[in-house]
Motif scaffolding. Structure first.
Motif, short mmCIF file in Angstrom:
data_model
loop_
_atom_site.label_atom_id
_atom_site.label_comp_id
_atom_site.label_asym_id
_atom_site.label_seq_id
_atom_site.Cartn_x
_atom_site.Cartn_y
_atom_site.Cartn_z
N ARG A 44 -7.32 -15.24 1.12
CA ARG A 44 -6.19 -14.33 1.14
C ARG A 44 -5.95 -13.71 -0.24
N ALA A 104 -2.45 -7.29 -1.91
CA ALA A 104 -2.41 -7.02 -0.46
C ALA A 104 -1.37 -5.98 -0.11
N ALA A 108 -5.27 -5.68 3.77
CA ALA A 108 -4.54 -5.28 2.58
C ALA A 108 -4.39 -3.77 2.58
#
Length: 448
Positions: A301, A307, A278
């Motif tokens: 994620r 990110a 990120a």
């Protein structure tokens, strides 16, 4: 976004600083700050070239915005500007909130988090900000400068954080992430604000040719400003260590002084095959810009806006973790019914909430391709097992109590009127995520 004058915002919900500090509001709240302000044409301003004035600004912001009321800053060490430092902490908070094993994607007040700040400095500002804003967070910190560490310990003690912030003297030869020396098996995150420059000449060159002088006086010692290889060299050493520690730390993070440094570090991550990373631009105000990078060997994620946070160039962006499918003239209920019917035909773990039009899908592998469907069709005498339900709590957590199967992909699906949003929650293969998105797009629109 909240600014430093947003008194209605609680500390645990405080957002990023997104503009210059409101000197009028700060002077109203803090008499010590009001004394150092100058006024011309009914506008307050301060002399950023006066070290005492800069120190007072830092002390007033920490007191008024974060309840850190006792801090002592030496004259011969860096005085940390609060806004960019807080923005770094806030970004780490969002990273962790968005990558928990509950899939909740929000702040969990009960979650205990332990972080490490490499190079705490005399202020110990990152640890103090982290712990003052999140009551269940604890911090460890290291520094190679005994003088700075003495002040850091004073500041920790003065703010009653002795039990939550532990500091350790390090050396230039010590491991940058000394888990064994600290007797820690794992950490939730590592952070560092390393020296940006590789030499005195490098530092001087950074000012050459600029139209404006530095925005504030610099009182940093040499060890705070210069190290072998500058910020790229320092972060590269953390990257090398992370390749050995891997999942013992969920997120490795670092602040960088230049966009070019961020580009080089991202290139190094890609060289190592690290795809879960990120990036952010930690801008606060009109002149101060810093960048930060984070990477993880785990497969949770982060949300797409975390990110890929802030103003960035395309070259540093990670793969997107979100897709939106436009479904004109279709309401959330109708879209949800079609998605629910489609996913229930697959051998996956699935929960659909009709009341909120939100679903969570977990798959071991691609079970929606034509080849996978043919394989499933002819397995076990042609009878396909129904998908397992994923029982989510109110925050989206899996509460089934069953032993978790291997997860190759987890996707959160949110249906809205005329749009379906897909969020990649877990997995190592971006192609698998886009493939699943394609399946739902065909089901909703009839188009690939």
């Amino acid at each position: 976004m909240a600014s430093s004058s947003s008194s209605a915002t609680t500390i645990t919900e405080r957002s990023y600083y997104d503009g210059d500090v409101d000197f009028d509001a700060l002077a109203t709240k803090d008499a010590d700050f009001a004394v150092i302000c100058k006024v011309s044409k009914d506008k307050r301003w301060i002399d950023f070239q006066d070290p005492k004035v800069v120190q007072q600004l830092t002390e007033s912001l920490l007191k008024c915005d974060f309840g850190i009321s006792s801090i002592e800053l030496p004259d011969d060490r860096l005085c940390p500007p609060v806004p960019v430092r807080w923005n770094y902490i806030r970004w780490i908070q969002e990273l962790l909130d968005a990558t928990s094993d509950t899939y909740s994607d929000r702040y969990d007040p009960g979650r205990e988090v332990v972080g490490l700040d490499i190079g705490v400095g005399a202020s110990c500002i990152y640890s103090l900000l982290a712990c003052s804003s999140r009551p269940q967070w604890r911090m460890a910190g290291t520094d190679i400068d005994q003088h700075s560490l003495e002040y850091a310990r004073k500041n920790v003690e003065a703010n009653g954080m002795n039990k939550r912030i532990k500091l350790m003297l390090s050396t230039s030869d010590s491991p940058l992430i000394p888990l064994d020396a600290m007797k820690m098996e794992e950490l939730d995150f590592v952070m560092t604000n390393p020296p940006f420059y590789s030499s005195a000449e490098d530092m001087q060159a950074s000012y050459t040719g600029k139209q404006a002088p530095p925005s504030a006086v610099c009182t940093g010692a040499e060890n705070e400003m210069i190290c072998p290889g500058g910020d790229i060299g320092f972060v590269t050493r953390i990257l090398e260590k992370s390749l050995k520690l891997r999942e013992r730390v969920q997120w490795y993070t670092a602040m960088l002084g230049k966009m070019s440094s961020l580009q080089q570090v991202v290139a190094k991550l890609k060289e190592q095959g690290i795809t879960n990373f990120a990036v952010t631009c930690l801008q606060a105000g009109h002149r101060t810009k810093r960048w930060a990078v984070a990477w993880s060997f785990q497969d949770y994620r982060p949300r797409n806006d975390v990110a890929r946070h802030g103003e960035l160039v395309h070259a540093v962006l990670p793969a997107p973790t979100a897709q939106t499918i436009a479904v004109p003239s279709m309401d959330a209920k109708s879209a949800g019914e079609r998605i629910d019917a489609t996913v229930r035909e697959l051998d996956v773990r699935w929960q659909w909430r009709p009341s909120s039009s939100v679903g969570l899908m977990e798959a071991k592998e691609n079970v929606w391709s034509r080849a996978a469907r043919r394989k499933q069709k002819f397995a076990s005498a042609g009878e396909k097992e129904k998908p397992k339900d994923v029982t989510m709590g109110s925050d989206g957590a899996d509460e089934s109590g069953e032993e978790e199967d291997a997860v190759g992909l987890a996707v959160k699906i949110t249906c809205k009127n005329e749009a379906v949003e897909l969020q990649w929650m877990r997995g190592s293969d971006h192609v698998l995520f886009t493939s699943f998105c394609g399946l739902l797009k065909r089901a909703l629109t009839g188009r690939a």
